[in-house]
Design an enzyme around this catalytic site. Structure first.
Site, PDB file in Angstrom:
ATOM      1  N   HIS A 131      -2.256  23.391  96.578  1.00  0.00           N
ATOM      2  CA  HIS A 131      -0.948  23.933  96.969  1.00  0.00           C
ATOM      3  C   HIS A 131      -0.940  25.437  97.162  1.00  0.00           C
ATOM      4  O   HIS A 131       0.125  26.007  97.421  1.00  0.00           O
ATOM      5  CB  HIS A 131       0.110  23.600  95.920  1.00  0.00           C
ATOM      6  CG  HIS A 131       0.469  22.159  95.857  1.00  0.00           C
ATOM      7  ND1 HIS A 131       1.467  21.598  96.617  1.00  0.00           N
ATOM      8  CD2 HIS A 131      -0.052  21.153  95.131  1.00  0.00           C
ATOM      9  CE1 HIS A 131       1.551  20.311  96.348  1.00  0.00           C
ATOM     10  NE2 HIS A 131       0.632  20.004  95.454  1.00  0.00           N
ATOM     11  N   ARG A 148      11.308  31.147  95.125  1.00  0.00           N
ATOM     12  CA  ARG A 148      10.816  31.989  94.037  1.00  0.00           C
ATOM     13  C   ARG A 148      10.565  33.406  94.533  1.00  0.00           C
ATOM     14  O   ARG A 148      10.281  33.616  95.711  1.00  0.00           O
ATOM     15  CB  ARG A 148       9.512  31.396  93.480  1.00  0.00           C
ATOM     16  CG  ARG A 148       9.740  30.234  92.541  1.00  0.00           C
ATOM     17  CD  ARG A 148      10.514  30.630  91.319  1.00  0.00           C
ATOM     18  NE  ARG A 148       9.697  31.378  90.383  1.00  0.00           N
ATOM     19  CZ  ARG A 148       9.269  30.905  89.209  1.00  0.00           C
ATOM     20  NH1 ARG A 148       9.628  29.700  88.809  1.00  0.00           N
ATOM     21  NH2 ARG A 148       8.529  31.642  88.419  1.00  0.00           N
ATOM     22  N   THR A 182       8.804  24.291 101.836  1.00  0.00           N
ATOM     23  CA  THR A 182       9.597  23.081 102.043  1.00  0.00           C
ATOM     24  C   THR A 182      11.064  23.468 102.220  1.00  0.00           C
ATOM     25  O   THR A 182      11.812  22.759 102.895  1.00  0.00           O
ATOM     26  CB  THR A 182       9.464  22.108 100.853  1.00  0.00           C
ATOM     27  OG1 THR A 182       9.598  22.842  99.637  1.00  0.00           O
ATOM     28  CG2 THR A 182       8.133  21.390 100.880  1.00  0.00           C
TER      29      THR A 182
HETATM   30  C1  NBG Z   1       3.640  25.752  96.517  1.00  0.00           C
HETATM   31  C2  NBG Z   1       3.404  26.581  97.785  1.00  0.00           C
HETATM   32  C3  NBG Z   1       4.394  26.182  98.854  1.00  0.00           C
HETATM   33  C4  NBG Z   1       4.345  24.681  99.071  1.00  0.00           C
HETATM   34  C5  NBG Z   1       4.551  23.964  97.746  1.00  0.00           C
HETATM   35  C6  NBG Z   1       4.444  22.470  97.879  1.00  0.00           C
HETATM   36  C7  NBG Z   1       2.862  26.103  94.265  1.00  0.00           C
HETATM   37  C8  NBG Z   1       1.715  26.397  93.385  1.00  0.00           C
HETATM   38  N1  NBG Z   1       2.622  26.059  95.563  1.00  0.00           N
HETATM   39  O1  NBG Z   1       4.088  26.840 100.043  1.00  0.00           O
HETATM   40  O2  NBG Z   1       3.532  27.957  97.470  1.00  0.00           O
HETATM   41  O3  NBG Z   1       5.342  24.287  99.954  1.00  0.00           O
HETATM   42  O4  NBG Z   1       3.575  24.370  96.814  1.00  0.00           O
HETATM   43  O5  NBG Z   1       3.253  22.102  98.470  1.00  0.00           O
HETATM   44  O6  NBG Z   1       3.986  25.920  93.822  1.00  0.00           O
END
Ligand code: NBG
Length: 797
Positions: free
Chosen positions: A353, A535, A642
């Site tokens: 991720h 965030r 998302t």
């Molecule tokens: C996050 C990414 C996002 C992504 C989401 C779901 C974490 C570690 N990563 O860009 O920063 O959409 O994961 O895949 O939260």
């Protein structure tokens, strides 16, 4: 399989029965809380039917199951979402109204289940709902944190954290399963006996299950979210108590419960804390033990495990799944190491991720060896085996390097598929994160672009737009989101565009009232609602947004009678408590807001709104009211996003960089319906080679110099003029995220946003096209992709 049809009378009777017999309350004296609980129990009752039916079918047909292991499930509220999925929303509202209660008010009092930080945890929640909707037999495994993500408030514009306490109220959605409990060991020693390794843990706790059923659209299927709570193996030290040592007597209990006490609030930094490693193993071991127990109920040959079990690791946090499965297969079930490793690999998948280096978990071999001595042996053996199988592996590649266990490499090597979460991100996983492993294992890395559930994020969050969609193209789009394309011909009708704009206007009006109530700030629903909710992180560049806001303010003051488009800048989001730079940006935004919102020269032309404590419920409120979606990360840094999908789906236009899923969103909605700016991921790498990049960018932009000058002078911090010297200094000298390099093109593109917004009808056309073309980003599509490419599992529906 579908939920039984239910009459109003039955629902009313159920609610009253729960009020009386579950809550012990007389309707005449029942509070909101009592009504909400009674309603929740009545709704939960309707989920149990499909839940049992799904479980029975999975057993009877010996279906393969997916096990989704995640340290985070950012669920939010459950009541309204479940009620809508069961098709009972209107009926429930009527029954309650007859009792003098308001469904929306009751549902709005449910605390958010905030067992996650951000994108990764919310994705897990969307995927649970989609697996139930598409009929994929699945369990989610997580931790039942007593305290979810901290509550945020502002004091003097600064973030202050307080503990979150969702479980102080009764949780009506879970079923406690004290009989489903496993012993989880830590520490101790390993002894070799007759060629076998025996681990005797020095500490143990019990993982005890709590099950929440997750029901899909129209109640056709339901799966289980199984969260583990930690309990002591030894409840209470009576001997100590009898000696009068009262505090010490309760010590084992306190220590054990610590493991499921609190969610770590970092989303993209990893701290290397012992308790975190224990949490990760606690979740993983409980899950793997549970998976094996279930398999062995009606199978005896563990070599068949991959035919029945697919285990997905949501990031590296559950990456001990491989070593733990191998340990149980070898030490407890007598399977040879190599065969056990092959079985484990056939079951396991790993989703990455993030590429941020500070997020990649690396535990010291000393810590792993101390907490999990047997697993450390297995990890080393896996590393040697991998090298033996791949003799060309470069010397600097491996699982254990420089006295650290690299969890990314561990997850990669133990999984049969590794996936990124957007097309761009998956390419970067191949080229930048794991180039050598990718070369050794071509085809292992695949892409599964993220998705969001349209039930929660359109149907529930945006009833005004949902009704318009159903009136226009008929029912059923909720589980077949590609059907939104059928809206396209209607967008050419003036009448449809008027209705589309009216739905957005209604959402903005309601949100204006809410903003007034929560922040005291008056905003006009006719202004452009410009939303950045996510965030706080330097790479997401809220700083770039606030710099442009200052520039806009400056323009208004210089030219108060100019043709300005009124804007409301809306921010939402939390920073990790230890992330000082992100907290400083929060402070700056609040300080800038105070100055702008109180400037009589500005009036309604510009407002800055930053409601505290952004969470899933606040997202449901803000996203349907957005006109503009800010997706402005430094290219190459946002794995997918998302929120970008939710906003566009709800008819917001995106201003964004070519990063994460923005690339695919732009392809789908059309370049002419997307405001693009900034460097590409490749240009970013190039630009950093110029050590003077920031100086060059700043000296080339008078507007940026003015903005930085105002901040440096203390215009937004009159009581402490040097408050933001650090911010300005970093932009000049350490602008790693290239805020200054992208500033000019961002400001220019914001001008394009203004020009477009002035033609209200054209804006609406573009907004509606965004909604119509977002079908691809349903999490149902994403889950079907995982089922086909990674899990090799069919739908039961
Ligand atoms: C996050 C990414 C996002 C992504 C989401 C779901 C974490 C570690 N990563 O860009 O920063 O959409 O994961 O895949 O939260």
């Amino acid at each position: 399989m579908t939920a039984q049809p239910l009459s109003k009378d039955v629902l009313r009777a159920d609610i009253l029965r729960h009020l009386t017999y579950t809550l012990g309350k007389d309707a005449d004296h029942a509070s909101h809380y009592d009504w909400r609980m009674a309603l929740s129990f009545a709704i939960r009752d309707r989920i149990v039917g499909p839940w049992f039916a799904s479980t029975r079918r999975t057993w009877a047909e010996e279906r393969k199951r997916v096990y989704y292991l995640s340290m985070e499930f950012l669920i939010g509220r459950i009541l309204e979402d479940a009620t809508i999925n069961l098709g009972l929303r209107d009926m429930a509202a009527e029954v309650l109204a007859e009792a003098g209660q308001d469904f929306a008010v009751l549902a709005g009092e449910e605390p958010d289940a905030a067992l996650g930080n951000g994108g990764l945890g919310r994705l897990a929640a969307c995927y649970m709902e989609s697996m139930a909707t598409v009929g994929c037999p699945a369990y989610g495994y997580g931790i039942r944190y007593e305290h979810g993500l901290f509550r945020q408030r502002f004091e003097g514009g600064q973030q202050v954290e307080a503990a979150e306490d969702w479980l102080t109220q009764r949780n009506p959605w879970e079923f406690e399963r004290p009989e489903s409990a496993y012993t989880i060991g830590f520490k101790g020693e390993v002894v070799e006996k007759g060629g076998k390794s025996l681990w005797t843990p020095g500490e143990t706790v019990i993982a005890s299950a709590y099950d929440t059923p997750v029901v899909g659209w129209q109640g056709q299927w339901a799966n289980t979210l199984r969260l583990w709570g930690a309990k002591p193996t030894q409840l209470f030290d009576l001997a100590r108590f009898n000696r009068g040592d009262y505090t010490a007597a309760a010590e084992p209990e306190t220590l054990a419960r610590t493991i499921s006490r609190v969610l770590y609030p970092e989303d993209t930094t990893y701290q290397g804390k012992e308790l975190r490693l224990k949490q990760e193993f606690f979740l993983t071991s409980a899950a793997i033990q549970d998976i094996l127990r279930r398999f062995l109920k009606n199978h005896s040959d563990l070599r068949d495990l991959p035919k029945h079990v697919a285990i997905q690791m949501n990031d590296t946090h559950p990456a001990l799944a491989g070593p733990e499965l191998i340990r149980l297969l070898t030490d407890a079930h007598g399977i040879a190491f190599d065969e056990a490793a092959d079985i484990a690999q056939a079951c396991l998948g790993y989703t990455n991720h993030t590429l941020l280096p500070e997020a990649l978990e690396r535990w010291s071999t000393w810590l792993v060896g101390n907490i999990l001595p047997r697993h450390m042996e297995i990890i080393e053996r896996l590393d040697q085996r991998h090298l033996a199988q791949n003799p060309t592996r470069p010397h600097y590649v491996g699982i254990v390097k420089h006295h650290e266990v690299r969890m990314g490499e561990l997850a990669f090597v133990t999984a049969h598929r590794v996936n990124g979460v957007s097309a761009l991100h998956s390419d970067l996983v191949k080229d930048r994160l794991f180039p050598e492993l990718n070369a050794l294992h071509p085809g292992r890395i695949v892409n599964q672009t993220n998705g969001v559930t349209p039930r929660r994020w359109l149907r529930m969050a945006n009833p005004a737009l949902s009704s318009l969609i159903t009136e226009t193209i008929g029912a059923g789009w909720e589980s077949d989101l590609d059907r939104l394309r059928e809206l396209e011909p209607h967008i050419e009708d003036k009448g449809f565009r008027v209705a589309f704009a009216a739905a957005k206007r209604a959402n903005k009006a309601a949100t204006s009232n809410w903003i007034k109530d929560t922040t005291g700030i008056t905003v006009s629903p006719d202004a452009l609602f410009d939303v950045q909710v996510k965030r706080f992180h330097e790479y997401k560049r809220q700083l770039l947004n606030i710099l442009q806001t200052i520039d806009e303010w400056h323009q208004i003051r210089e030219n108060p009678n100019g043709n300005h488009v009124p804007r409301v800048k809306i921010f939402g989001g939390k920073a990790a408590p230890g992330y000082a730079v992100a907290k400083e940006i929060i402070h700056l935004i609040n300080d800038v807001g105070t100055v702008i919102n109180n400037d009589p020269k500005v009036g309604d032309l510009l407002k800055v709104v930053y409601p505290a404590n952004y969470n899933v419920s606040m997202a449901e409120r803000l996203i349907p009211a957005a006109d503009l979606s800010e997706q402005i990360s430094t290219a190459g840094k946002e794995a997918s996003g998302t929120g970008n999908m939710k906003l566009s789906l709800n008819g917001a236009l995106t201003i964004g960089t070519l990063d994460g899923a923005n690339v695919e969103i732009r392809d789908e909605v059309g370049a002419e319906n997307f405001f693009l700016f900034g460097l590409t991921a490749e240009e970013v790498v190039e630009r950093r080679k110029d050590v003077e990049h920031a100086r060059h960018a700043i000296t080339a932009s008078q507007s940026l110099q003015d903005v930085l000058q105002m901040i440096a002078e203390g215009r937004f911090s009159p009581t402490q003029r040097d408050r933001y010297h650090g911010v300005v200094d970093r932009l000049w000298n350490h602008d790693y995220f290239l805020v200054t390099s992208d500033y000019a093109s961002y400001v220019a593109e914001q001008g394009e946003v203004d020009r477009t917004y002035r033609d209200a009808d054209d804006w609406t056309r573009k907004a509606a096209l965004n909604t119509a073309r977002m079908g691809y980003f349903s999490s149902d599509r994403a889950i079907r992709g995982y089922m086909k490419d990674i899990w090799d599992i069919g739908s039961a529906l």
